[in-house]
Design an enzyme around this catalytic site. Structure first.
Site, short mmCIF file in Angstrom:
data_model
loop_
_atom_site.label_atom_id
_atom_site.label_comp_id
_atom_site.label_asym_id
_atom_site.label_seq_id
_atom_site.Cartn_x
_atom_site.Cartn_y
_atom_site.Cartn_z
N ASP A 1 0.85 -1.19 0.00
CA ASP A 1 0.00 0.00 0.00
C ASP A 1 0.89 1.24 0.00
O ASP A 1 2.09 1.16 0.29
CB ASP A 1 -0.88 0.03 1.25
CG ASP A 1 -2.01 -0.98 1.16
OD1 ASP A 1 -2.37 -1.37 0.05
OD2 ASP A 1 -2.53 -1.38 2.22
N ASP A 50 -4.53 -2.96 5.11
CA ASP A 50 -4.98 -2.38 6.37
C ASP A 50 -6.50 -2.43 6.54
O ASP A 50 -7.01 -2.35 7.65
CB ASP A 50 -4.50 -0.93 6.51
CG ASP A 50 -4.89 -0.07 5.32
OD1 ASP A 50 -5.71 -0.52 4.49
OD2 ASP A 50 -4.36 1.06 5.21
N ASP A 106 -9.13 -5.90 2.44
CA ASP A 106 -7.83 -6.45 2.07
C ASP A 106 -7.66 -7.89 2.55
O ASP A 106 -6.69 -8.56 2.19
CB ASP A 106 -6.70 -5.60 2.66
CG ASP A 106 -6.56 -4.25 1.97
OD1 ASP A 106 -6.80 -4.20 0.76
OD2 ASP A 106 -6.23 -3.27 2.65
#
Length: 1025
Positions: free
Chosen positions: A442, A742, A746
């Site tokens: 990310d 997070d 996900d």
């Protein structure tokens, strides 16, 4: 390296081998590291039965009109004195039984609040914590008691071969007593018993320390922070400190920390599958206010009143019926147990042959002396010594240290990584990370600091740079009051974050970093969060999620009328707008030119690595229904939000590239922002490709396979895109993929990856639960530390295997060929037990705990299908074994003449000299094993105190055994020159190692590169040594 995706049938084959191989002297000890499938099955059946009972209970509540539960007429005196109006059992049953009747009798949630001296707005008072814990209990579950040190001693004593040796030792004591009397007759037996006890104690201490380490790490896994209101202040506390009466704030991805009642919220949806097994979410409202511990928030947000904690919750009752299960055995353990089993069988064969040959030669000698029919206790003692030696060969041959060294090394790595802000949840993730050749990361909070500030704003067709509070005041004075009011309303009302008063009385902004940046801007502009919230009534909220990429809210204004606010991805919100606030602050139709201007501003902000956010509003009359509109909005402003790149990220990405690891950034930001950040981080190179998620979704498998070598950035991605990317990288290119995440969405990608990293600060509990490693500081550099330690674990185990195989081969060959040729074994049972300790427990401690160095990140990762024991290792094992066998063979057959050993004790002296030389060969070979290919084996040795301590202890004990424990260890004191010869012969193994390392090994890698991972050319300078 299959990691967490290792098929169950492979694990089961390994379990069957361990359970069936009686010669596995680590059997009972090994089983501690192998989850019992029967126990797992039993636990699953218990969970299934619990879920069925829970569903039956829910059905009864739903389809029958349950009478209210009987309530005691008088409260318990302790409850009344504490100032509460309901006892713990009845309070807990209201939620567990979904008892609306009793809840209504108490005056709903408000009445329950009064009964437990709490406030829906202000929470509890900290001064009442101890009373609440005494009356209602602690938020902890019953845990299985820790094993004592003596239980590990007991396990170590259960090894079959050690039991046989103990029996042999006892028989030796009896026979020795009758043949030689006291004290001489007891020395041999006592020597074996003392050696066994020493092995047992060292083994037990090592295992006990590991168990304490794992228990400590397990406690860290269970630590969850929850947001509560106490003493009128919003604060974060540990889940273990939660008490009845606490007001808990819940948001998407959170785990419900206790049983409780719904107070207020927006679109709160709960996943109860952990309790019921049903995947359909439950919508929570004031009509259905019951929240159960262990469930997950799937959507929305809300506040709850805690009514039961710990073992009084439904989740606690389930936990009470289950015992904790350890991790599955790791892929490396499975591999090494296979190796250990094969070597054990070879050792068993050599052991039997050694005993048969020794016994056969002795019988032939008796026949030759015409004494075949004359047998005495002395003969029995000799045969018993042969048997002890044969059994001890099995002890030495079975390398049970291999799989257990993996556990030791992983435990050591997990402890060190905990210090480096990485919490390893699964053992196998450490070793798998060493093989990773791709990281999908990310952006926000991982590559960047996650401390966002509004850097630029475009509104009323004017752009303004915001550097500080003064520049915000200048901006405020440059636009009309109506625009400022609308902007502050949008910021404060259309937000899932909050402005709260902290313990110090100061103002704190809590929530999503992007929203926090907007709130900080609103506060700097003179806005009052509470005033705006009190003036307007929020009618409906559509929380932000990564699929819609927007958040909307519908409010009623204080002067009458309704207003909808929307914020989110500019390209989505812009399509919903047909009006704009012009330079004079008036609302006018949105022209094509203004759309182009807005688009150019968005692109400009994005190219400056700013996260862009567009906010809009729509006025409606009161007769409109409560549905939030999807069009007809007025474009109010475009924000450019700065999130600086973390220090050290560029260097970490460069380190990954040197290590053969491809870093790919997967983000929800637009393509221009993603490119700018990726270039700043060093991820996007000149020949790299950046694409949007929608384009990736349209590709077929072949197009993806062609794209992957150059793909470095995916922008505007959905969680499903990340999951698809991970699945295809693993399937199409056979990459070992690590992924960070997070959010709740996900979870599929984290589960699908070879190793999943969840963010400890910004990550939801759902993401953490599906991850293998939790990055406590949300920092990309921490992930690189995990890679380093993963590679160190793999390399350290290789070093230990190389060392142990050498000792195994030499010990077996020396005793076997000596038995065949001379009829005697030069290494006695006591001596072999000492050697076994050097190569197993002590060897594992010395080599398996070596910390990583910088060189480890300058070689490519190990492929999935690559053999664990490489040709490099076989070269070193075979070369060192030949040297040691030649030296010990020469000493055995010509040592007395070569070193002028004579006298009455010449044979004992020679055997002691051989034993001493053999041990020092292992000491120096252990140093050689620190580097399998590099010439300089001393690099970093003085920073590894464990290695130095093990070397020191080994040498000191060797001196004691030879010089002072001769009666027990069958040794005699050696002269100083024989000590020097032993050390010199052992030391010569080091130049032999240098020669071996100069021999190139031609071995094709699995990927066809033609070059082995471990092979490096001879150094051209001191830095390469």
């Amino acid at each position: 390296m299959e990691g967490k995706h290792t098929p169950e049938e492979v694990r089961q084959r390994f379990r069957d081998v361990v359970h069936s191989a009686w010669f596995f002297r680590c059997g009972r000890r090994m089983k501690r590291y192998i989850p019992n499938p029967e126990e797992k099955k039993k636990a699953q059946e218990t969970i299934r039965a619990f879920k069925q009972a829970f569903l039956v209970q829910k059905a009864a509540i739903k389809f029958t009109n349950l009478a209210p539960l009987p309530y005691p007429k008088e409260l318990d005196e302790s409850v009344r004195k504490a100032g509460f109006g309901i006892d713990s059992g009845h309070l807990a049953s209201i939620v567990s039984k979904h008892d609306l009747h009793t809840l209504d009798n108490f005056g709903s949630v408000h009445g329950i609040c009064n009964s437990i001296s709490s406030s829906q707005k202000d929470g509890i008072k900290t001064s009442t914590l101890s009373n609440r814990q005494n009356i209602y209990g602690y938020n902890r579950y019953t845990e299985k008691p820790s094993r004592s040190f003596w239980s590990f001693v007991w396990d170590a004593l259960h090894d079959l071969t050690l039991i046989i040796l103990i029996i042999c030792a006892v028989v030796s004591l009896v026979v020795g007593y009758f043949t030689e009397g006291l004290p001489n007759g007891l020395f041999d037996g006592l020597g074996i018993i003392i050696s066994i006890l020493l092995v047992v104690v060292v083994t037990a201490v090592s295992d006990y320390k590991q168990s304490l380490q794992f228990k400590e790490l397990d406690k860290e896994k269970k630590k969850i922070l929850v947001q509560v209101t106490r003493d009128r202040c919003r604060q974060k506390i540990s889940i273990f400190d939660l008490v009845v009466g606490d007001v808990v704030h819940l948001s998407i991805g959170d785990q419900v920390p206790a049983d409780g009642l719904y107070i207020s919220g927006y679109s709160l949806s709960i996943d109860e599958s952990s309790l019921t097994g049903e995947s359909d979410p439950i919508d929570i409202s004031k009509e259905k206010p019951f929240l159960l511990s262990g469930t997950k928030v799937q959507d929305g947000s809300g506040k709850m009143l805690v009514t039961a904690v710990g073992m009084k919750t439904e989740w606690g009752k389930l936990m009470e019926t289950l015992s904790e299960e350890g991790d599955d055995e790791t892929p490396l353990q499975v591999k090494l147990n296979g190796v250990a089993t094969i070597i054990g069988k070879i050792g068993l064969l050599f052991s039997i042959l050694t005993f048969i040959i020794l016994l056969g030669r002795y019988i032939l000698q008796k026949i030759g002396d015409d004494e075949l029919m004359n047998w005495s206790l002395e003969d029995a003692k000799i045969i018993l010594d042969y048997f002890s030696t044969a059994v001890t060969i099995i002890v030495v041959a079975v390398p049970e240290g291999l799989p257990l060294a993996v556990t030791l090394s992983l435990a050591f790595a997990m402890k060190k990584l905990m210090d480096d802000k990485a919490l390893v949840r699964h053992l196998s993730s450490c070793e798998t990370m060493g093989s990773s050749n791709c990281i999908c990361t990310d952006k926000t909070g991982t590559l960047t600091t996650n401390h966002m500030i509004v850097s630029k704003i475009w509104t009323c067709e004017k752009s303004k740079v915001l550097r500080n509070k003064e520049s915000v005041s200048e901006f405020k004075s440059s636009v009309s009051e109506n625009v400022v009011d609308a902007l502050l309303q949008c910021i404060f009302l259309n937000s899932g974050s909050e402005v709260v008063i902290g313990k110090d009385g100061g103002r704190n902004v809590l929530g999503n970093p992007t929203e926090c940046a907007l709130l900080e801007f609103g506060l700097d502009a003179g806005g009052d969060f509470d005033a705006h919230r009190n003036d307007c009534t929020i009618k409906k909220v559509e929380p932000f999620n990564s699929i819609k990429k927007k958040m909307s809210v519908l409010v009623s204004l204080p002067g009458g009328g309704m207003r909808a606010f929307c914020k989110g991805a500019p390209e989505i919100i812009l399509q919903m707008c047909d009006k704009i606030v012009d330079g004079n602050g008036n609302t006018v139709p949105l022209t094509k030119k203004q759309i182009n201007d807005a688009t150019n501003i968005i692109d400009t902000f994005s190219n400056e690595a700013l996260r862009t956010l567009l906010v809009a509003f729509k006025d409606m009359d009161k007769t409109t229904n409560d549905n939030i509109p999807t069009n007809g909005y007025t474009l109010l402003a475009v924000f450019g939000i700065k999130d600086p790149v973390r220090p050290g990220v560029k260097e970490a990405v460069e380190a990954c590239r040197d290590a053969g690891i491809t870093v790919r950034m997967v983000t929800g930001d637009n393509i221009n922002t993603a490119r700018a950040i990726a270039k700043e981080c060093g991820i996007l190179t000149e020949d790299g490709v950046a694409i949007e998620g929608k384009n990736f979704r349209d590709m077929d498998s072949q197009e993806m396979k062609n794209l992957f070598p150059k793909l470095q950035v995916m922008a505007r991605s959905l969680p499903l895109d990340k999951n698809t990317l991970v699945k295809n990288l693993r399937g199409l290119t056979n990459d070992v993929v690590a992924v960070t995440g997070d959010g709740t969405n996900d979870a599929p990608a984290l589960h699908e990856s070879d190793i999943g990293f969840a963010m400890g600060i910004s990550g939801t509990e759902v993401a953490k639960e599906n991850a293998d490693v939790i990055v406590m500081d949300d920092n990309f550099s921490t992930i690189i530390n995990v890679v380093k330690w993963g590679r160190a674990v793999y390399t350290n185990i290789q070093k230990f295997v190389q060392f142990q195989l050498t000792v195994n081969v030499v010990a077996l060959m020396v005793n076997f060929f000596s038995a065949v040729i001379t009829g005697e074994a030069p290494l006695t049972a006591v001596q072999l037990l000492w050697v076994n300790m050097i190569m197993d427990t002590l060897g594992a401690l010395a080599l398996a705990t070596e910390p990583p160095n910088d060189e480890i990140m300058k070689r490519p990762p190990v492929g999935r299908s690559e053999n664990f024991i490489t040709m490099i290792m076989w070269r070193n094992v075979i070369g060192q074994s030949i040297y040691q066998l030649v030296v010990l063979g020469v000493l055995l057959f010509d040592g007395e003449k070569l070193f002028n050993i004579n006298g009455e004790k010449a044979e004992n002296t020679l055997n002691t000299f051989i034993f001493n030389t053999f041990v020092f060969c292992q000491v120096f070979n252990e140093i050689n094993s620190r580097e399998m290919e590099k010439l300089n084996v001393f690099r970093g040795i003085f920073s590894n105190w464990i290695f130095l301590a093990i070397m020191g202890v080994t040498i000191i004990f060797q001196i004691i055994i030879v010089e002072f424990l001769g009666t027990f260890a069958s040794t005699v004191p050696l002269s100083w020159n024989l000590w020097i010869y032993s050390i010199v012969i052992g030391f010569l193994g080091m130049p032999i190692s240098l020669i071996l390392k100069s021999i190139p090994v031609n071995c094709l890698k699995p990927n066809g590169s033609g070059k082995n991972d471990d092979y490096q050319p001879l150094p051209s300078g001191p830095d390469g040594v």
